[in-house]
Motif scaffolding. Structure first.
Motif, short mmCIF file in Angstrom:
data_model
loop_
_atom_site.label_atom_id
_atom_site.label_comp_id
_atom_site.label_asym_id
_atom_site.label_seq_id
_atom_site.Cartn_x
_atom_site.Cartn_y
_atom_site.Cartn_z
N TRP A 62 5.47 3.89 5.18
CA TRP A 62 4.15 3.32 5.49
C TRP A 62 3.71 3.74 6.89
CZ3 TRP A 62 2.93 -2.55 4.37
CH2 TRP A 62 1.54 -2.75 4.50
N PRO A 71 -3.81 6.32 3.00
CA PRO A 71 -3.58 4.97 2.47
C PRO A 71 -2.18 4.81 1.94
CG PRO A 71 -4.86 6.26 0.91
CD PRO A 71 -4.73 7.11 2.15
N SER A 74 -2.48 2.34 -2.18
CA SER A 74 -3.92 2.20 -2.44
C SER A 74 -4.59 1.17 -1.54
CB SER A 74 -4.16 1.84 -3.92
OG SER A 74 -3.61 2.82 -4.77
N ASP A 75 -3.99 0.93 -0.36
CA ASP A 75 -4.51 -0.05 0.61
C ASP A 75 -4.59 -1.46 0.04
OD1 ASP A 75 -4.70 1.46 2.87
OD2 ASP A 75 -6.78 2.07 2.54
#
Length: 218
Positions: A62, A71, A74-75
């Motif tokens: 991350w 992202p 997918s955020d």
């Protein structure tokens, strides 16, 4: 009961220079032991350790995506972002992760020192020393200190929250309230379930404050 609690509160003494020196010694000694354990490990450059992986590899991935401006999942808010953002801010987005683990060891070393101060202020110095030693020398704390998961920073926050909560109950001020709000917010960025602990601490603090005011009004 209320008279006993009031007598206990008035008998507590403020921390003195000896307590601060003891806390500093605990932090330095613990840091030395943590770093010795880290640099004697064959997995010092990994984001995790052979004894505990947790989500360390996920946080590292991350952090790398944050660094690249891409992202993650997918955020969607599937996970708390605290550790990933810390790694990103430190620039720990690719191996080796040794320096990030040094920071984690530092956080883990401050925790028993903070615990000593809390226990010495609100209980006794004997209890403070015992609690700090258990926190500093427990094998699990060594493992958590060298794995880039949320346990090490969260443990420090919980100890600080406990100390500030006791101070707020003893003498409520808006500054302590703001400090608690910031620390609770930071803790929930590390562990979502901290919301339950926050609710219990707020309820306990409000009850103690109400009992104290009721006793003072009699």
């Amino acid at each position: 009961y209320d008279r006993a609690m009031a007598a206990t509160a008035t008998s507590r003494s403020a921390l003195d220079q000896r307590d601060l020196l003891n806390a500093a010694a605990i932090a330095l000694a613990t840091l030395g032991l943590r770093l010795l354990y880290l640099y004697r490990s064959v997995d010092a450059a990994w984001p995790h350790t052979m004894l505990y992986e947790g989500d360390a590899t996920v946080w590292a991935q991350w952090a790398a995506l944050l660094h690249a401006g891409q992202p993650f999942e997918s955020d969607l808010a599937f996970r708390t972002p605290g550790v990933a953002w810390l790694l990103h801010w430190m620039g720990a987005v690719a191996p080796p992760f040794t320096m990030a683990k040094v920071v984690w060891c530092g956080l883990s070393a401050v925790t028993p020192a903070a615990l000593y101060l809390v226990m010495a202020r609100w209980f006794t110095r004997t209890a403070a020393v015992l609690a700090a030693l258990l926190c500093a020398l427990g094998f699990g704390s060594f493992v958590m200190a060298v794995s880039l998961n949320n346990e090490a920073p969260y443990a420090l926050l919980v100890v600080c929250i406990a100390g500030v909560t006791l101070a707020w109950v003893d003498r409520p001020t808006w500054k302590l309230g703001v400090m608690l709000g910031v620390m609770h917010g930071a803790a929930m960025l590390l562990r979502a379930e901290h919301l339950l602990l926050m609710e219990m601490l707020c309820a306990a603090g409000a009850w103690r404050l109400w009992r104290g005011r009721m006793a003072a009004g009699r």
